[in-house]
Design an enzyme around this catalytic site. Structure first.
Site, PDB file in Angstrom:
ATOM      1  N   LYS A  70      -8.544  -1.269   5.827  1.00 23.88           N
ATOM      2  CA  LYS A  70      -8.880  -1.756   4.335  1.00 23.88           C
ATOM      3  C   LYS A  70      -8.090  -2.637   4.072  1.00 23.88           C
ATOM      4  O   LYS A  70      -8.145  -3.772   3.318  1.00 23.88           O
ATOM      5  CB  LYS A  70      -8.703  -0.500   3.403  1.00 23.88           C
ATOM      6  CG  LYS A  70      -9.936   0.300   3.595  1.00 23.88           C
ATOM      7  CD  LYS A  70      -9.882   1.812   2.439  1.00 23.88           C
ATOM      8  CE  LYS A  70      -9.212   2.853   3.466  1.00 23.88           C
ATOM      9  NZ  LYS A  70      -9.343   3.997   3.185  1.00 23.88           N
TER      10      LYS A  70
ATOM     11  N   SER B  69      -7.728   3.998   9.334  1.00 24.09           N
ATOM     12  CA  SER B  69      -8.428   3.922   8.093  1.00 24.09           C
ATOM     13  C   SER B  69      -7.857   3.084   7.015  1.00 24.09           C
ATOM     14  O   SER B  69      -8.062   2.282   6.357  1.00 24.09           O
ATOM     15  CB  SER B  69      -8.798   5.359   7.493  1.00 24.09           C
ATOM     16  OG  SER B  69      -9.076   5.661   6.447  1.00 24.09           O
TER      17      SER B  69
ATOM     18  N   ASP C 287     -15.285   2.771   7.146  1.00 26.09           N
ATOM     19  CA  ASP C 287     -14.473   3.757   6.625  1.00 26.09           C
ATOM     20  C   ASP C 287     -14.900   4.509   5.693  1.00 26.09           C
ATOM     21  O   ASP C 287     -14.614   5.680   5.650  1.00 26.09           O
ATOM     22  CB  ASP C 287     -13.024   3.012   6.208  1.00 26.09           C
ATOM     23  CG  ASP C 287     -11.984   4.145   5.743  1.00 26.09           C
ATOM     24  OD1 ASP C 287     -11.489   4.927   6.634  1.00 26.09           O
ATOM     25  OD2 ASP C 287     -11.749   4.210   4.458  1.00 26.09           O
TER      26      ASP C 287
ATOM     27  N   ARG D   6     -15.051  12.715   8.150  1.00 28.13           N
ATOM     28  CA  ARG D   6     -13.873  13.475   8.460  1.00 28.13           C
ATOM     29  C   ARG D   6     -13.412  14.551   7.584  1.00 28.13           C
ATOM     30  O   ARG D   6     -13.007  15.680   7.773  1.00 28.13           O
ATOM     31  CB  ARG D   6     -12.729  12.500   8.714  1.00 28.13           C
ATOM     32  CG  ARG D   6     -12.714  11.552  10.041  1.00 28.13           C
ATOM     33  CD  ARG D   6     -12.000  10.307  10.056  1.00 28.13           C
ATOM     34  NE  ARG D   6     -10.477  10.709   9.480  1.00 28.13           N
ATOM     35  CZ  ARG D   6      -9.760  10.117   8.962  1.00 28.13           C
ATOM     36  NH1 ARG D   6     -10.059   8.914   8.340  1.00 28.13           N
ATOM     37  NH2 ARG D   6      -8.575  10.372   8.628  1.00 28.13           N
TER      38      ARG D   6
ATOM     39  N   HIS E 234       0.779  -1.310   0.017  1.00 24.99           N
ATOM     40  CA  HIS E 234       0.015   0.056  -0.047  1.00 24.99           C
ATOM     41  C   HIS E 234       0.802   1.279  -0.065  1.00 24.99           C
ATOM     42  O   HIS E 234       1.894   1.127   0.761  1.00 24.99           O
ATOM     43  CB  HIS E 234      -0.844   0.154   1.096  1.00 24.99           C
ATOM     44  CG  HIS E 234      -1.727   1.217   1.404  1.00 24.99           C
ATOM     45  ND1 HIS E 234      -2.785   1.324   0.321  1.00 24.99           N
ATOM     46  CD2 HIS E 234      -1.703   2.436   2.009  1.00 24.99           C
ATOM     47  CE1 HIS E 234      -3.643   2.575   0.820  1.00 24.99           C
ATOM     48  NE2 HIS E 234      -2.703   3.161   1.321  1.00 24.99           N
TER      49      HIS E 234
END
Ligand code: URA
Length: 435
Positions: free
Chosen positions: A189, A185, A163, A170, A84
């Site tokens: 995922k 967050s 999320d 947010r 990621h």
């Protein structure tokens, strides 16, 4: 056990700690629509000021992970490794990295996003291959990983619904940039996507979420701890985003650069980043015992054409035109191009990376809202990067565009993004740290 949201907000407002059951209850009830946005926004603002400790952050992450579907990758043999990136300008890493590691035997079952901002996300970029389908079924996704070792699909609707709701909230309540909330967050995922091991690329600099090293390192540390707390193997790299990654910014242009890199002809910084992340993934997968051994395997795969062939196989398996890997004129191409010339001699002292991203966005290559349609063909090729010598009139960058007015605005932004001076600065290192 039922709680009252009012009490949980008050507790956090007063700097107290919430326990696991309270956090789980709150997330479940929020997803079920039983806690209104105004109460959840009061809570996130309380978190913004009073923080979450490590245990609360892990409990929040796990509650979010479990709020919807989780992907079961157990039907795929071997250790599944995910990657990621926190995102930045010219970040086409997954498009080169995933086929590269798959070509040496790593099982890549990756879910990716479309993304808002400068360019699309990995999913948008992959759609530069005519016909490429990113909305495949879970069954097709798993079968493809078993067959050819690689599949990339868009995140399913029900992956971490907590999320989706919370991030949107947010975003409009000035509570995005809180480290514990960002970490939970992102990691929720990743955890829900089911991989056994995760390699994180935390970007640092003017084109990234985290502008300075200390914040990027804290985020990397927090995410790595969350992943490990959830029983996954994690390593986190902190990498430079003070100038665009590689030379290409813009969807199809970035795909071309990823193709070049899989042929061993990519820009040095991008090639190094891909290689470092790939080595970590190969070791996590148990395919090599050391990063040196992994490097040999990976270099061999590039030199022998296995890496580029894996990209072709992957594109074909997802319905894309794999001929575009050899003939990149089959990828979307902008109608016009123009150079952005330097207005004085000197050295490039630095490039305001976020401005290059904004220029790409203004050309049509990115989204401001989820509904925006991306122009995959437009973008920028950097001709100069930090520490390069430049002469007056020489091209700093080339803009690929379809709309004259958009190009003019982008050219102004790009020109202003380059700082030129007399004293040659040091080049940036792409890898700044690792956890
Ligand atoms: N990206 C995410 O997915 N979540 C955040 O909170 C910030 C960036």
């Amino acid at each position: 056990m039922a709680y009252r949201m009012y009490d949980l907000i008050e507790k956090k407002r007063d700097g107290k700690t919430l326990d696991k059951e309270e956090i789980k209850w709150m997330i479940d009830e929020y997803v079920a629509g039983n806690i209104p946005d105004y109460q959840m926004s009061a809570f996130t603002m309380a978190v913004f000021f009073k923080g979450l400790d490590k245990e609360e952050t892990l409990n929040l992450t796990m509650a979010m992970t479990e709020s919807g579907d989780t992907v079961d990758l157990s039907g795929i043999q071997g250790i599944k490794v995910d990657k990621h990136s926190t995102g930045g300008v010219g970040d086409k890493t997954s498009i080169a990295l995933a086929p590269l590691v798959a070509s040496v035997g790593v099982k890549v079952a990756k879910m990716s996003g479309r993304g808002l901002g400068h360019t699309g996300g990995t999913i948008d970029k992959l759609e530069s291959f005519p016909g490429f389908n990113t909305s495949i079924s879970m069954e097709a996704f798993l079968n493809q990983v078993n067959d050819i070792g690689i599949a990339i699909m868009g995140q399913t609707k029900d992956l971490v619904p907590a999320d989706k709701k919370l991030y949107a909230l947010r975003d409009v309540t000035a509570t995005v940039d809180k480290l514990s909330l960002i970490a939970s967050s992102i990691m929720s995922k990743k955890l829900a996507s089911g991989a056994d091991a995760i390699v994180l690329d935390v970007k640092c600099g003017s084109g990234a979420f985290m502008k300075n090293y200390s914040d990027a390192k804290d985020l990397a540390q927090e995410m790595a701890e969350l992943g490990r707390g959830a029983g996954r193997k994690v390593t986190a790299f902190i990498t430079d985003m003070d100038e665009p990654l590689g030379l290409a910014v813009g969807n199809a242009l970035e795909v071309k650069e990823a193709i070049d890199t899989l042929r061993g002809k990519g820009p040095a910084d991008f090639t190094k980043l891909v290689m470092e992340l790939a080595k970590a993934m190969v070791c996590f997968a148990g395919i090599a015992d050391s990063e040196d051994e992994a490097e040999k395997l990976l270099k061999n795969s590039i030199e022998n054409g296995l890496a580029i062939n894996k990209l072709k196989e992957f594109v074909k398996a997802q319905g894309g035109d794999e001929r575009a890997v050899d003939d990149t004129s089959l990828l979307p191409e902008a109608k016009y191009e123009t150079e952005v010339p330097a207005d004085k001699d000197g050295y490039v002292l630095g490039i305001e990376c976020s401005e290059v991203g904004t220029a790409s966005l203004l050309l049509g290559g990115g989204r401001l809202t989820k509904e925006d349609v991306i122009d995959l063909s437009t973008g920028i090729i950097m001709k100069k990067k930090k520490a390069d010598k430049v002469e007056k009139g020489e091209a700093l960058a080339v803009i690929y565009y379809n709309d004259e007015e958009k190009m003019k605005v982008a050219a102004e932004r790009l020109k202003a993004a380059f700082k030129i001076g007399d004293v040659k600065p040091d080049k940036n290192d792409i890898i700044l740290g690792r956890i």
